[in-house]
Design an enzyme around this catalytic site. Structure first.
Site, PDB file in Angstrom:
ATOM      1  N   ASP A  95       0.853  -1.182   0.000  1.00 35.08           N
ATOM      2  CA  ASP A  95       0.000   0.000   0.000  1.00 35.08           C
ATOM      3  C   ASP A  95       0.891   1.234   0.000  1.00 35.08           C
ATOM      4  O   ASP A  95       1.752   1.363   0.872  1.00 35.08           O
ATOM      5  CB  ASP A  95      -0.890  -0.031   1.258  1.00 35.08           C
ATOM      6  CG  ASP A  95      -1.703   1.239   1.437  1.00 35.08           C
ATOM      7  OD1 ASP A  95      -2.317   1.691   0.457  1.00 35.08           O
ATOM      8  OD2 ASP A  95      -1.727   1.766   2.563  1.00 35.08           O
ATOM      9  N   ASP A  97       0.566   5.294   0.081  1.00 32.88           N
ATOM     10  CA  ASP A  97      -0.369   6.389   0.272  1.00 32.88           C
ATOM     11  C   ASP A  97       0.396   7.703   0.186  1.00 32.88           C
ATOM     12  O   ASP A  97       1.453   7.838   0.804  1.00 32.88           O
ATOM     13  CB  ASP A  97      -1.025   6.244   1.649  1.00 32.88           C
ATOM     14  CG  ASP A  97      -2.240   7.137   1.771  1.00 32.88           C
ATOM     15  OD1 ASP A  97      -3.338   6.601   1.934  1.00 32.88           O
ATOM     16  OD2 ASP A  97      -2.089   8.379   1.706  1.00 32.88           O
ATOM     17  N   ASP A 275       3.453   1.299   3.212  1.00 35.30           N
ATOM     18  CA  ASP A 275       2.956   1.221   4.585  1.00 35.30           C
ATOM     19  C   ASP A 275       3.240  -0.196   5.109  1.00 35.30           C
ATOM     20  O   ASP A 275       2.594  -1.164   4.711  1.00 35.30           O
ATOM     21  CB  ASP A 275       1.455   1.521   4.599  1.00 35.30           C
ATOM     22  CG  ASP A 275       0.870   1.506   6.006  1.00 35.30           C
ATOM     23  OD1 ASP A 275       1.465   0.872   6.897  1.00 35.30           O
ATOM     24  OD2 ASP A 275      -0.198   2.122   6.191  1.00 35.30           O
TER      25      ASP A 275
END
Ligand SMILES: [Zn+2]
Ligand SMILES: [Zn+2]
Length: 367
Positions: A95, A97, A275
């Site tokens: 992930d 972000d 992450d």
């Protein structure tokens, strides 16, 4: 969120699922996956299972939730409590972000605001925390992270770095990596390379640390180790030392930076700020590809070409019908290629796809 707002959101989401039900993307072995959803104004319902995509789509249409999730893990019995599910493996997921990638523009668009009087202040830097209480009225405060093209491009860049690491250092072909826009501010990478499926949390944490460059020695000691080897014009042929070595070889000539600074620059230019907690959690549920984000109304969209994908336009799938919204407060934002706001105690008439971000976050109600 009042009843009228909830009904409006449900109807907008339902229209999408009704028309685009076939753009939902289900993983294989669907009957061994755990599903979950969050209803509008409610909390997460987990431990669901479906025998086939048709059954899942029917339930999504019936509930019209704000978010739909599916596990990357497969289980012998996905509907049982976690300890009894019988974990059988999970695809590796990353992930990225925009919030986690440092960009200079964050101090321009990340704010904290007062939930009571709606006073808002720019966060001096992406890392600085908001005060606990509003300085004017003592109300509770919350952060609101904006996005801009620079942040979205940075997230894209770090996503590409993950694909490169997987190809160069793990032997995973880019064709085994599916990239999705998360529906908000970043990207999810689903890795369909069987060699990762049975890795435990510890092993996944090591992969995450490696990609982030977290396990590297400090630049100073890398520099002194390299200094000897560079003079022999011999650089390592694998991993981070290859990346750092070739970065320095390219730039060292006529460059006034110290070797230590070059090492630092090499790491920053290639580290992928994923992450870690997402990659290491092997019991997590992830937004189902093709479904709508609960805060933005944007779609978790498959990205075929990172070059041509426009995260401000391509995932916008809700309709453009105008809706009147009483907005308490909302900073300027951009979606669907248009800019909206800033709003403060006003009634705005805006397209449905733009209204969703304001309504789902409780900054306004339909008028
Ligand atoms: Zn206040
Ligand atoms: Zn930005």
């Amino acid at each position: 969120m009042n009843a009228a707002t909830k009904a409006f959101l449900k109807s907008a989401y339902k229209q999408y699922y009704f028309r685009q039900g076939n753009s939902l993307e289900f993983p294989d072995k669907i009957q061994f996956r755990e599903f979950g959803y969050i209803p509008f104004g409610g909390s997460m319902v987990r431990h669901l299972s479906f025998r086939n995509p048709g059954e899942a789509v029917a339930e999504i249409l019936r509930q019209t939730p704000s978010s739909v999730y599916c596990s990357n893990a497969i289980y012998a019995a996905p509907a049982l409590p976690m300890e009894e599910k019988g974990w059988k493996g999970a695809e590796l997921i990353f992930d990225i972000d925009a919030t986690d990638v440092p960009t200079p523009c964050k101090k321009g668009h990340d704010i904290w605001y007062c939930e009571n009087c709606h006073a808002s202040v720019k966060l001096p830097s992406g890392r600085l925390r908001k005060p606990l209480k509003c300085r004017q009225c003592g109300g509770n405060t919350a952060e609101l992270h904006g996005t801009c093209e620079v942040c979205l491009d940075a997230a894209k860049d770090h996503t590409i770095r993950v694909v490169e690491f997987l190809a160069e250092d793990f032997g995973t072909s880019p064709s085994e990596v599916k990239i999705y826009f998360s529906g908000n501010r970043g990207y999810h990478l689903h890795v369909f390379d069987k060699k990762f499926d049975l890795l435990d949390q510890q092993a996944r944490a090591e992969i995450a640390d490696y990609l982030r460059g977290d396990s590297l020695p400090v630049p100073q000691s890398i520099a002194s180790a390299l200094r000897r080897r560079l003079d022999d014009s011999e650089i390592a042929n694998a991993g981070w030392m290859r990346i750092i070595g070739s970065f320095i070889k390219e730039r060292r000539e006529g460059c006034s930076s110290t070797l230590q600074k070059l090492v630092f620059d090499a790491i920053s230019s290639r580290q992928a700020l994923i992450d870690t907690s997402v990659t290491t959690d092997i019991h997590r549920v992830f937004r189902l590809p093709g479904t709508l984000h609960g805060n933005t109304g944007m779609c978790k969209k498959r990205v075929d070409s990172m070059d041509s994908f426009n995260p401000n336009v391509n995932p916008v799938v809700l309709n453009g019908e105008q809706v009147k919204v009483n907005v308490k407060f909302y900073p300027q934002f951009s979606i669907g290629g248009f800019s909206f706001g800033p709003f403060k105690s006003t009634t705005a008439t805006i397209p449905t796809y733009a209204a969703v971000s304001i309504l789902t976050r409780g900054f306004g109600e339909v008028a």
